[in-house]
Scaffold this active site. Sequence first.
Site, PDB file in Angstrom:
ATOM      1  N   LYS A   1       0.857  -1.192   0.000  1.00 20.03           N
ATOM      2  CA  LYS A   1       0.000   0.000   0.000  1.00 20.03           C
ATOM      3  C   LYS A   1       0.884   1.228   0.000  1.00 20.03           C
ATOM      4  O   LYS A   1       2.027   1.178   0.488  1.00 20.03           O
ATOM      5  CB  LYS A   1      -0.901   0.020   1.235  1.00 20.03           C
ATOM      6  CG  LYS A   1      -2.148   0.858   1.059  1.00 20.03           C
ATOM      7  CD  LYS A   1      -3.245   0.088   0.327  1.00 20.03           C
ATOM      8  CE  LYS A   1      -4.453   0.943   0.036  1.00 20.03           C
ATOM      9  NZ  LYS A   1      -5.571   0.145  -0.493  1.00 20.03           N
TER      10      LYS A   1
ATOM     11  N   GLY B   1     -20.425   6.915   2.282  1.00 22.87           N
ATOM     12  CA  GLY B   1     -19.388   7.171   1.265  1.00 22.87           C
ATOM     13  C   GLY B   1     -20.035   7.244  -0.103  1.00 22.87           C
ATOM     14  O   GLY B   1     -20.886   6.410  -0.453  1.00 22.87           O
TER      15      GLY B   1
ATOM     16  N   GLY C   1     -18.046   7.976  -3.043  1.00 16.74           N
ATOM     17  CA  GLY C   1     -16.930   8.091  -3.982  1.00 16.74           C
ATOM     18  C   GLY C   1     -16.969   6.926  -4.955  1.00 16.74           C
ATOM     19  O   GLY C   1     -18.035   6.381  -5.244  1.00 16.74           O
ATOM     20  N   ASN C   2     -15.806   6.509  -5.416  1.00 19.55           N
ATOM     21  CA  ASN C   2     -15.765   5.401  -6.378  1.00 19.55           C
ATOM     22  C   ASN C   2     -16.571   4.215  -5.877  1.00 19.55           C
ATOM     23  O   ASN C   2     -17.451   3.700  -6.559  1.00 19.55           O
ATOM     24  CB  ASN C   2     -14.296   5.002  -6.632  1.00 19.55           C
ATOM     25  CG  ASN C   2     -14.198   3.744  -7.484  1.00 19.55           C
ATOM     26  OD1 ASN C   2     -14.693   2.685  -7.099  1.00 19.55           O
ATOM     27  ND2 ASN C   2     -13.592   3.837  -8.644  1.00 19.55           N
TER      28      ASN C   2
ATOM     29  N   GLY D   1     -18.656   3.750  -2.961  1.00 14.24           N
ATOM     30  CA  GLY D   1     -20.028   3.947  -2.484  1.00 14.24           C
ATOM     31  C   GLY D   1     -20.992   4.275  -3.608  1.00 14.24           C
ATOM     32  O   GLY D   1     -22.109   3.746  -3.660  1.00 14.24           O
TER      33      GLY D   1
END
Length: 405
Positions: free
Chosen positions: A103, A214, A216-217, A219
């Site tokens: 990560k 959320g 974003g991408n 959610g």
Amino acid sequence: MNNPFENAMLQLDKVLNVKKFNEDLILRLRQPDRDIRISIPVKMNDQTTKIFDGYRVEYNNILGPYKGGIRYHHDTEINEVKALAFWMSIKCAVVGIPMGGGKGGISVNPKELSKSELENLSRGWVKKLSYVLGPYKDVPAPDVNTTPEIMDWMTDEYTKLTGDTTKATFTGKSLDKGGSEGRGPATGLGGFYVFDSLREQLKLPEVCTVAIQGFGNVGLNASQIFTKHGHKVIAISDSKGGVYNQDGLDIDELVNYKKVNGNLSNFPNSKSISNEELLEIDCDVLVPAAFENQITKENVNNIKAKVILELANGPTTPDADEVLFSKGVEVIPDVLANSGGVTVSYFEWDQNLKGEYWSEKEVFDKLLHIMNTSTQKVYENAKSNNTDLRRGAFITALEKIQSQM
Ligand code: NAD
């Protein structure tokens, strides 16, 4: 304050109470192979130079090259990146793809940068780290606040620095720059496949009420996919708060509304709610799709959902997990529920290396097969060890990694 890496290690300990594994393996999984901290100088538009802190954690590569996204967020710090890298190692093993865990991140609020500053910062991250990256070494991808365009800049910088033209060092690229069909919605779609595979076993109704934290991408895609399959998304939120309608929200209208208004509040035919209220809504499925440490010992007793589908990484703390388990609330863990993203990232890497193009249908068919088989394996491991799905997923992963040592 919850330290995500300590929480991740607690999760590992809890699995070992249920099943024993090779001690060398467990020792290796208690720390990353390498954690790299960098400083990235960026020439700002006003001609001053600003230094940003960046990270890459390579957790382990027992199953294949280190793999995992890059997060841009002002709260990003090394313990968060280490936890996310550990979970990536577990996740890749749960779905059985030949990738290890990694990560990366930068401590930055990207909304405060101009586009050219953001590009220079992204290229700067690659300049400092190109020596550890590569298609067979370490393959980053998008995460919170990183986009296909950022992956394209990074790929371009890596190609310039190393001469590597495979494009396989970064995944989540734009389609015309070597990206894969289906990578955008992959995490939300994979999460839906996992939920759908377990729906009857978890005794959920055919039409579920769903609350999503959320937008974003992950959610947003999840809200569209659940709606498309006939479920009712009754609440959704972003960082500024959320909206609720017991009869279901019109997601397409909500997307347009946010584009125009910049936030969700006062959306017609809905009640505005806080993020805290969203988590405590009475619904069949609660989907955290934003950040870590959202369901904690402070609010766990107010959670009314029957099932929690963790599309975010680390949204439930280990103490809250125990309370949910004792109350019979099923938590479909992040390392399974959001693994659709890395699975399609692996497909992208594979296509880049073989010079192939797979249609969206091919990608989704392969994703469905992997999600279904991994989900049922996790379910069987949870049942046969008389434990929850998180430990079932860890057992699936540890067995896989142990078999390759
Ligand atoms: P994103 O940057 O696209 O979206 C994040 C969303 O969360 C935004 O809508 C933001 O407004 C919202 N948000 C921020 N703070 C919030 C708060 N306190 N309450 C409610 N909403 C809040 O990020 P993403 O890619 O959608 O990632 C979301 C989560 O999913 C992260 O935990 C990430 O690690 C995980 N994840 C992402 C992927 C992927 O493919 N993008 C894959 C696996 C896991």
